[in-house]
Design a protein around this motif. Sequence first.
Motif, PDB file in Angstrom:
ATOM      1  N   GLY A   1      12.136 -31.631 -64.438  1.00  0.00           N
ATOM      2  CA  GLY A   1      13.034 -32.683 -64.686  1.00  0.00           C
ATOM      3  C   GLY A   1      14.600 -32.241 -64.888  1.00  0.00           C
ATOM      4  N   MET A   2      14.563 -30.856 -65.652  1.00  0.00           N
ATOM      5  CA  MET A   2      15.846 -30.178 -65.879  1.00  0.00           C
ATOM      6  C   MET A   2      16.323 -29.692 -64.493  1.00  0.00           C
ATOM      7  SD  MET A   2      17.978 -29.268 -68.402  1.00  0.00           S
ATOM      8  CE  MET A   2      19.255 -30.294 -67.242  1.00  0.00           C
ATOM      9  N   SER A   3      15.751 -29.116 -63.762  1.00  0.00           N
ATOM     10  CA  SER A   3      16.069 -28.494 -62.561  1.00  0.00           C
ATOM     11  C   SER A   3      16.337 -29.686 -61.394  1.00  0.00           C
ATOM     12  CB  SER A   3      15.066 -27.702 -61.744  1.00  0.00           C
ATOM     13  OG  SER A   3      13.998 -28.337 -61.253  1.00  0.00           O
ATOM     14  N   GLU A   4      15.903 -30.907 -61.519  1.00  0.00           N
ATOM     15  CA  GLU A   4      16.226 -32.144 -60.656  1.00  0.00           C
ATOM     16  C   GLU A   4      17.873 -32.573 -61.138  1.00  0.00           C
ATOM     17  OE1 GLU A   4      11.986 -33.654 -59.751  1.00  0.00           O
ATOM     18  OE2 GLU A   4      12.873 -34.534 -61.447  1.00  0.00           O
ATOM     19  N   GLN A   5      17.944 -32.550 -62.245  1.00  0.00           N
ATOM     20  CA  GLN A   5      19.205 -33.033 -62.725  1.00  0.00           C
ATOM     21  C   GLN A   5      20.563 -31.871 -62.897  1.00  0.00           C
ATOM     22  OE1 GLN A   5      18.691 -35.472 -66.200  1.00  0.00           O
ATOM     23  NE2 GLN A   5      16.672 -36.201 -65.605  1.00  0.00           N
ATOM     24  N   SER A   6      20.233 -30.813 -62.409  1.00  0.00           N
ATOM     25  CA  SER A   6      21.239 -29.801 -62.412  1.00  0.00           C
ATOM     26  C   SER A   6      20.874 -28.696 -61.552  1.00  0.00           C
ATOM     27  CB  SER A   6      21.272 -29.315 -63.925  1.00  0.00           C
ATOM     28  OG  SER A   6      20.169 -28.243 -64.312  1.00  0.00           O
ATOM     29  N   ASP A   7      21.869 -27.759 -61.508  1.00  0.00           N
ATOM     30  CA  ASP A   7      21.414 -26.470 -60.571  1.00  0.00           C
ATOM     31  C   ASP A   7      20.932 -25.339 -61.404  1.00  0.00           C
ATOM     32  OD1 ASP A   7      23.823 -25.912 -61.959  1.00  0.00           O
ATOM     33  OD2 ASP A   7      24.903 -25.246 -60.303  1.00  0.00           O
ATOM     34  N   ALA A   8      20.387 -25.709 -62.577  1.00  0.00           N
ATOM     35  CA  ALA A   8      20.299 -24.623 -63.470  1.00  0.00           C
ATOM     36  C   ALA A   8      18.762 -23.782 -62.624  1.00  0.00           C
ATOM     37  CB  ALA A   8      19.828 -25.053 -64.850  1.00  0.00           C
ATOM     38  N   VAL A   9      18.515 -22.587 -63.064  1.00  0.00           N
ATOM     39  CA  VAL A   9      17.284 -22.145 -63.040  1.00  0.00           C
ATOM     40  C   VAL A   9      16.547 -22.098 -64.449  1.00  0.00           C
ATOM     41  CG1 VAL A   9      16.051 -19.694 -62.224  1.00  0.00           C
ATOM     42  CG2 VAL A   9      18.243 -20.298 -61.279  1.00  0.00           C
ATOM     43  N   VAL A  10      15.215 -22.578 -64.256  1.00  0.00           N
ATOM     44  CA  VAL A  10      14.406 -22.657 -65.307  1.00  0.00           C
ATOM     45  C   VAL A  10      13.156 -21.975 -65.210  1.00  0.00           C
ATOM     46  CG1 VAL A  10      13.358 -24.423 -66.913  1.00  0.00           C
ATOM     47  CG2 VAL A  10      14.907 -25.099 -65.254  1.00  0.00           C
ATOM     48  N   VAL A  11      12.675 -21.226 -66.256  1.00  0.00           N
ATOM     49  CA  VAL A  11      11.653 -20.373 -66.434  1.00  0.00           C
ATOM     50  C   VAL A  11      10.628 -20.919 -67.285  1.00  0.00           C
ATOM     51  CG1 VAL A  11      10.727 -18.065 -66.642  1.00  0.00           C
ATOM     52  CG2 VAL A  11      12.967 -18.234 -65.741  1.00  0.00           C
ATOM     53  N   VAL A  12       9.391 -20.776 -66.802  1.00  0.00           N
ATOM     54  CA  VAL A  12       8.361 -21.389 -67.931  1.00  0.00           C
ATOM     55  C   VAL A  12       7.250 -20.511 -67.925  1.00  0.00           C
ATOM     56  CG1 VAL A  12       6.842 -23.528 -68.472  1.00  0.00           C
ATOM     57  CG2 VAL A  12       8.686 -23.595 -66.769  1.00  0.00           C
ATOM     58  N   ILE A  13       6.801 -20.251 -69.105  1.00  0.00           N
ATOM     59  CA  ILE A  13       5.402 -19.367 -69.564  1.00  0.00           C
ATOM     60  C   ILE A  13       4.578 -20.466 -69.932  1.00  0.00           C
ATOM     61  CG2 ILE A  13       4.517 -17.508 -70.603  1.00  0.00           C
ATOM     62  CD1 ILE A  13       7.490 -16.342 -70.669  1.00  0.00           C
ATOM     63  N   SER A  14       3.279 -20.324 -69.345  1.00  0.00           N
ATOM     64  CA  SER A  14       2.407 -21.098 -69.748  1.00  0.00           C
ATOM     65  C   SER A  14       1.353 -20.571 -71.105  1.00  0.00           C
ATOM     66  CB  SER A  14       1.077 -21.458 -68.808  1.00  0.00           C
ATOM     67  OG  SER A  14       0.067 -21.994 -68.999  1.00  0.00           O
ATOM     68  N   GLU A  15       1.283 -21.627 -72.137  1.00  0.00           N
ATOM     69  CA  GLU A  15       0.641 -21.314 -73.268  1.00  0.00           C
ATOM     70  C   GLU A  15      -0.790 -21.069 -72.923  1.00  0.00           C
ATOM     71  OE1 GLU A  15       0.596 -22.362 -78.082  1.00  0.00           O
ATOM     72  OE2 GLU A  15       1.704 -23.813 -76.311  1.00  0.00           O
ATOM     73  N   GLU A  16      -1.554 -21.748 -71.973  1.00  0.00           N
ATOM     74  CA  GLU A  16      -2.947 -21.743 -71.792  1.00  0.00           C
ATOM     75  C   GLU A  16      -3.384 -20.599 -70.982  1.00  0.00           C
ATOM     76  OE1 GLU A  16      -1.081 -24.702 -71.395  1.00  0.00           O
ATOM     77  OE2 GLU A  16      -1.442 -25.511 -73.118  1.00  0.00           O
ATOM     78  N   THR A  17      -2.597 -20.297 -70.122  1.00  0.00           N
ATOM     79  CA  THR A  17      -3.019 -19.131 -69.093  1.00  0.00           C
ATOM     80  C   THR A  17      -1.954 -17.991 -69.194  1.00  0.00           C
ATOM     81  OG1 THR A  17      -1.590 -20.028 -67.143  1.00  0.00           O
ATOM     82  CG2 THR A  17      -3.825 -20.847 -67.211  1.00  0.00           C
ATOM     83  N   GLY A  18      -0.807 -17.906 -69.494  1.00  0.00           N
ATOM     84  CA  GLY A  18       0.102 -16.891 -69.703  1.00  0.00           C
ATOM     85  C   GLY A  18       0.863 -16.651 -68.473  1.00  0.00           C
ATOM     86  N   THR A  19       0.785 -17.658 -67.363  1.00  0.00           N
ATOM     87  CA  THR A  19       1.552 -17.379 -66.337  1.00  0.00           C
ATOM     88  C   THR A  19       2.835 -17.731 -66.284  1.00  0.00           C
ATOM     89  OG1 THR A  19       0.693 -19.457 -65.535  1.00  0.00           O
ATOM     90  CG2 THR A  19      -0.612 -17.721 -64.864  1.00  0.00           C
ATOM     91  N   VAL A  20       3.657 -17.230 -65.347  1.00  0.00           N
ATOM     92  CA  VAL A  20       5.197 -17.514 -65.394  1.00  0.00           C
ATOM     93  C   VAL A  20       5.533 -18.000 -64.058  1.00  0.00           C
ATOM     94  CG1 VAL A  20       7.408 -16.185 -65.402  1.00  0.00           C
ATOM     95  CG2 VAL A  20       5.800 -15.302 -66.727  1.00  0.00           C
ATOM     96  N   SER A  21       6.280 -19.496 -64.399  1.00  0.00           N
ATOM     97  CA  SER A  21       6.761 -19.982 -63.232  1.00  0.00           C
ATOM     98  C   SER A  21       8.243 -20.143 -63.134  1.00  0.00           C
ATOM     99  CB  SER A  21       6.033 -21.572 -63.273  1.00  0.00           C
ATOM    100  OG  SER A  21       4.828 -21.429 -63.411  1.00  0.00           O
ATOM    101  N   VAL A  22       8.876 -20.239 -62.207  1.00  0.00           N
ATOM    102  CA  VAL A  22      10.202 -20.280 -61.863  1.00  0.00           C
ATOM    103  C   VAL A  22      10.470 -21.701 -61.399  1.00  0.00           C
ATOM    104  CG1 VAL A  22      12.291 -19.682 -61.052  1.00  0.00           C
ATOM    105  CG2 VAL A  22      10.777 -17.912 -62.034  1.00  0.00           C
ATOM    106  N   VAL A  23      11.655 -22.654 -61.599  1.00  0.00           N
ATOM    107  CA  VAL A  23      11.746 -23.874 -61.138  1.00  0.00           C
ATOM    108  C   VAL A  23      13.264 -23.716 -60.601  1.00  0.00           C
ATOM    109  CG1 VAL A  23      11.770 -26.445 -61.281  1.00  0.00           C
ATOM    110  CG2 VAL A  23      10.238 -24.926 -62.800  1.00  0.00           C
ATOM    111  N   ARG A  24      13.610 -24.122 -59.335  1.00  0.00           N
ATOM    112  CA  ARG A  24      14.809 -24.367 -58.975  1.00  0.00           C
ATOM    113  C   ARG A  24      14.930 -25.522 -58.064  1.00  0.00           C
ATOM    114  NH1 ARG A  24      15.473 -18.569 -55.995  1.00  0.00           N
ATOM    115  NH2 ARG A  24      13.251 -19.022 -55.763  1.00  0.00           N
ATOM    116  N   ASN A  25      15.920 -26.321 -58.428  1.00  0.00           N
ATOM    117  CA  ASN A  25      16.267 -27.639 -57.289  1.00  0.00           C
ATOM    118  C   ASN A  25      14.829 -28.572 -57.328  1.00  0.00           C
ATOM    119  OD1 ASN A  25      18.631 -27.174 -56.535  1.00  0.00           O
ATOM    120  ND2 ASN A  25      17.850 -25.508 -55.449  1.00  0.00           N
ATOM    121  N   GLY A  26      14.210 -28.612 -58.449  1.00  0.00           N
ATOM    122  CA  GLY A  26      12.919 -29.677 -58.403  1.00  0.00           C
ATOM    123  C   GLY A  26      11.776 -28.901 -57.849  1.00  0.00           C
TER     124      GLY A  26
END
Length: 298
Positions: free
Chosen positions: A224-249
């Motif tokens: 949602g944040m990346s859809e509304q801006s040009d920001a780069v968002v990084v998520v770390i999952s609490e369940e699996t520990g995997t790292v994800s990057v979100v850009r432009n949705g």
Amino acid sequence: MDRLLGFLDKVIGALSSFNFTSDLLDIILVTLVIYELIKLVRGSRTFQLIKGIGLLALLFAIVKLLNMEASEYLFSVLFENGLIILVVLFAPELRKILERFGRQSIKNISFLNFSSGVDYEKTVTETINSFCKASSDMSESKTGALVVFEKEASLKEISNTGTILDARASAELFNGIFFKNSALHDGAVVVKDGRIYSAGCILPLTQNTGLASELGTRHRAAIGMSEQSDAVVVVISEETGTVSVVRNGVLSRDVTNGELREILLDEFIVKENDAEQQANKKFFVKLMNKVGGKKNEK
């Protein structure tokens, strides 16, 4: 001819009456105040209100030009009471602006705070390295995290939903914020100009209903944040520990630590350098072509 001479007389008169010291200081002071006010309201609700008022003023000018009497009367009533309306609308923002001016020292005024591109690049690179180290630790311990790296679009409204830190970034600080018993671990961190600007921020959730069901609130907030801006968002999952990057949705999952570092450097450092190198290369090629052309003419 007479108009031109009259205009020149006015210009000469203005220049002759120009007091270098006081008038120059006056211009600098007005410029500084306007610059700081624009910086304070940019990206906020206040800026949207100002744009709305500007559009109303433009519409009023058109109405007056077309001599639309009924509309002109309504607009004149509105603008006659404009000062009172502005005070009511902008009361919270005016208070915040005055408070921020009161807290600032002269050295912190951005108009006077000059920093080189080298310093910026160094700060951002150090922040990226610190975050990558922290993300590796959090991924291994399965600590959930959500970090927003601000680019051109201002995230002032988002930052204000959390706690303003404006702190030098470090791996220890990232780990401390997202520690499970921390008061700020549930929200997002906003990184601005290579500094941890705000923590515990609330992000808008995506309205996309076609996402995988296993994606939790953090991932949906990141999208949602990346859809509304040009920001780069990084998520770390609490369940699996995997790292994800979100850009432009677009969500990129299972990103390695090395890939994460490359993505962030590419977004904030490498592209600027590449653009400069390409510009220098084009200039050099043009110069060589001109030199070669002159030699051929001879």
